[in-house]
Write a protein that holds these residues in place. Structure first.
Motif, short mmCIF file in Angstrom:
data_model
loop_
_atom_site.label_atom_id
_atom_site.label_comp_id
_atom_site.label_asym_id
_atom_site.label_seq_id
_atom_site.Cartn_x
_atom_site.Cartn_y
_atom_site.Cartn_z
N ILE A 111 38.50 54.61 38.90
CA ILE A 111 39.63 54.50 37.97
C ILE A 111 39.93 55.86 37.33
O ILE A 111 41.09 56.25 37.19
N HIS A 112 38.87 56.58 36.95
CA HIS A 112 39.06 57.91 36.34
C HIS A 112 39.76 58.85 37.33
O HIS A 112 40.69 59.57 36.95
N SER A 113 39.31 58.83 38.58
CA SER A 113 39.93 59.70 39.59
C SER A 113 41.39 59.34 39.82
O SER A 113 42.25 60.22 39.98
N THR A 114 41.67 58.04 39.82
CA THR A 114 43.04 57.58 40.02
C THR A 114 43.94 58.05 38.89
O THR A 114 45.05 58.54 39.12
N CYS A 115 43.46 57.88 37.65
CA CYS A 115 44.26 58.30 36.49
C CYS A 115 44.53 59.80 36.52
O CYS A 115 45.65 60.25 36.26
N SER A 116 43.51 60.56 36.87
CA SER A 116 43.67 62.02 36.93
C SER A 116 44.67 62.40 38.02
O SER A 116 45.51 63.29 37.84
N GLN B 252 42.73 38.94 35.59
CA GLN B 252 42.37 40.36 35.65
C GLN B 252 42.76 40.96 37.00
O GLN B 252 43.25 42.10 37.06
N VAL B 253 42.56 40.19 38.06
CA VAL B 253 42.92 40.67 39.41
C VAL B 253 44.43 40.92 39.49
O VAL B 253 44.87 41.95 40.03
N GLN B 254 45.23 40.01 38.94
CA GLN B 254 46.68 40.18 38.96
C GLN B 254 47.11 41.36 38.10
O GLN B 254 48.02 42.12 38.47
N TYR B 255 46.46 41.52 36.95
CA TYR B 255 46.77 42.65 36.05
C TYR B 255 46.53 43.98 36.77
O TYR B 255 47.35 44.90 36.71
N GLN C 146 49.10 44.84 39.60
CA GLN C 146 50.36 45.40 39.11
C GLN C 146 50.27 46.91 38.92
O GLN C 146 51.29 47.60 38.84
N ARG C 147 49.06 47.41 38.86
CA ARG C 147 48.82 48.85 38.69
C ARG C 147 48.30 49.48 39.98
O ARG C 147 47.67 50.55 39.96
N ASP C 148 48.54 48.78 41.11
CA ASP C 148 48.14 49.27 42.44
C ASP C 148 46.63 49.39 42.60
O ASP C 148 46.14 50.21 43.39
N ILE C 149 45.89 48.59 41.83
CA ILE C 149 44.44 48.50 41.98
C ILE C 149 44.16 47.13 42.58
O ILE C 149 44.37 46.10 41.93
N PHE C 150 43.71 47.10 43.82
CA PHE C 150 43.52 45.85 44.54
C PHE C 150 42.04 45.47 44.60
O PHE C 150 41.19 46.31 44.90
N CYS C 151 41.77 44.20 44.32
CA CYS C 151 40.40 43.70 44.38
C CYS C 151 40.19 42.96 45.70
O CYS C 151 41.09 42.24 46.17
#
Length: 249
Positions: A35-40, A65-68, A71-76
């Motif tokens: 997540i940190h790498s993605t944000c950067s 949480q999975v749906q949330y 929406q931010r392109d983070i897939f579980c």
């Protein structure tokens, strides 16, 4: 760009590099580092103009949480952890067919499912406690860190703690796990239950020899993934992150 957990020697890097060839797969370590790498990376989008997606284990995340995250392109993954991909029914059937044992496919799948449910029931207290602990940890994120002064900080802490009903959480989670076991809901079991120790036993069901340093079922599936006749196994594995299957940039 596809950010994932693990490193370049990890199962994540191996599988995702083969499953999602439209992406440059970049392993970043644990979930927090991903997540940190993605944000950067996203903060510098005006410099590189490269789109990015993320895949992480589902762990004990709720559907909300999975749906949330989606929406931010983070897939579980649709399973608790990446190792559970090897327990997917379509994956097991593909292995049976490739081993020239199609007539045994139903039996092999049933034996593997029985293995999962037997251990899930045996480890129910550990599993329920871990899920409840994850829910409690989520509540700590709601602590009002902007509270000013001692009294307000104490109130913020008390409000947060009072919002956590552990007995109700435990009963609710225990009932959920019981329901999955009783109904023999295999997809739900793989979505919730995590136990890397099951892989050697599943390997034995398929007649592979295993030792502490390797697992032949995993190695066999890896060889299938890398082979020229990998269409069935790739399709089976992709189902767990179907949203990315046909995505291109």
């Amino acid at each position: 760009m596809l950010f994932v957990e693990g490193d370049r020697n990890s199962l994540e890097y191996f599988l995702y590099s083969h499953l999602f060839k439209n992406f440059t797969v970049t392993p970043c370590g644990g979930y927090e580092q991903v997540i940190h790498s993605t944000c950067s990376f996203l903060k510098l989008k005006n410099l590189h103009n490269i789109e990015c997606k993320v895949i992480i284990d589902r762990d004990f995340r709720t559907d909300e949480q999975v749906q949330y995250l989606k929406q931010r392109d983070i897939f579980c993954l649709d399973v608790s952890e990446i190792e559970n991909l090897f327990f997917l029914e379509d994956v097991l059937r593909t292995v049976a067919i490739d081993l020239n044992r199609p007539e045994d496919a139903n039996s092999l799948v049933e034996q593997t499912q029985k293995l999962v449910f037997t251990h899930m029931e045996r480890e129910k207290e550990r599993l329920v406690s871990a899920i409840v602990a994850a829910r409690i940890e989520e509540n700590f994120l709601r602590f009002n860190a902007k509270a000013l002064g001692e009294s307000q900080l104490v109130k913020a802490l008390n409000d947060m703690v009072s919002s956590i009903d552990i007995p109700s959480l435990y009963v609710e989670t225990n009932n959920l796990v019981d329901s999955i076991i009783v109904k023999h809901n295999y997809p739900a079991a793989l979505r919730l239950y995590n136990n890397k120790g099951l892989l050697p036993q599943a390997s034995s069901i398929f007649g592979f020899k295993t030792n502490k340093d390797s697992n032949e079922l995993i190695n066999y599936i890896k060889r299938l993934v890398k082979s020229k006749k990998n269409e069935m196994i790739i399709k089976a594995l992709k189902k767990s992150v179907s949203e990315l299957a046909d995505l291109t940039f």
